[in-house]
Design a protein around this motif. Sequence first.
Motif, PDB file in Angstrom:
ATOM      1  N   LYS A   1      41.665  36.852  41.896  1.00 32.43           N
ATOM      2  CA  LYS A   1      40.590  35.892  42.187  1.00 32.43           C
ATOM      3  C   LYS A   1      39.656  35.748  40.994  1.00 32.43           C
ATOM      4  N   GLN A   2      39.359  36.848  40.330  1.00 35.16           N
ATOM      5  CA  GLN A   2      38.478  36.802  39.176  1.00 35.16           C
ATOM      6  C   GLN A   2      39.166  36.096  38.003  1.00 35.16           C
TER       7      GLN A   2
ATOM      8  N   ARG B   1      41.382  33.757  38.358  1.00 37.56           N
ATOM      9  CA  ARG B   1      41.392  32.344  38.737  1.00 37.56           C
ATOM     10  C   ARG B   1      40.046  31.692  38.430  1.00 37.56           C
ATOM     11  N   ALA B   2      38.940  32.411  38.656  1.00 36.25           N
ATOM     12  CA  ALA B   2      37.617  31.884  38.318  1.00 36.25           C
ATOM     13  C   ALA B   2      37.503  31.666  36.819  1.00 36.25           C
TER      14      ALA B   2
ATOM     15  N   GLN C   1      31.780  33.972  46.286  1.00 39.96           N
ATOM     16  CA  GLN C   1      33.064  33.302  46.489  1.00 39.96           C
ATOM     17  C   GLN C   1      32.894  32.195  47.509  1.00 39.96           C
TER      18      GLN C   1
ATOM     19  N   TRP D   1      38.673  31.988  44.335  1.00 41.27           N
ATOM     20  CA  TRP D   1      38.062  32.634  43.175  1.00 41.27           C
ATOM     21  C   TRP D   1      36.898  33.517  43.610  1.00 41.27           C
TER      22      TRP D   1
ATOM     23  N   PRO E   1      33.321  35.808  35.904  1.00 37.99           N
ATOM     24  CA  PRO E   1      34.586  36.230  36.506  1.00 37.99           C
ATOM     25  C   PRO E   1      34.821  37.739  36.451  1.00 37.99           C
TER      26      PRO E   1
END
Length: 173
Positions: free
Chosen positions: A60-61, A63-64, A138, A146, A164
């Motif tokens: 997720k990080q 993706r951010a 988020q 993300w 991120p």
Amino acid sequence: MSHPVTPWYKQFWPWFLIGLLMLSISVSSTFAFLAIRSADGMVQEDYYEHGRAINMVLAKQERAAELGIAASVRIDPLTSDVVLDLEGDHYPEKLDFELIFPTRDDRDIEITLEHVRDGRYLGQAPDNLRYRWYLQLQPQVDEPEWRLVGEGRFPDEDAVRLTPGRAAPANDS
């Protein structure tokens, strides 16, 4: 010239040694009682599932970072208003903003932030927010795409930067 021998129970040293023994038993019993009765908040019962979820958090990080998302958040020390400015092209209607206390999970706080305009989000924090907190942001959906992370100390007049959360390179010194 013989000295009369007094019985053991009238002498100092046997009672001193018995007293030390009783003191050590009572202190160790007290510590055992406290260890059994008080919960250790740092230990997670679901450590296996938590360990498996680390890869999802890192994804997720990442993706951010791919989306170029970052944010700055400010919590007003007087009114406890949360003002967040999100940078990037994705502006969900609501965001989950978590304040995670480093040592006690019962003090963690979740705040829903509402989108008002052009990447600005507003919410309300509890009054008298103090100490150091880990921050997570988020989108408020079933499976967030993300996540941004940061760290803040409150009360503070300055904005806290959420990124991120890529790991910093290790120092060679």
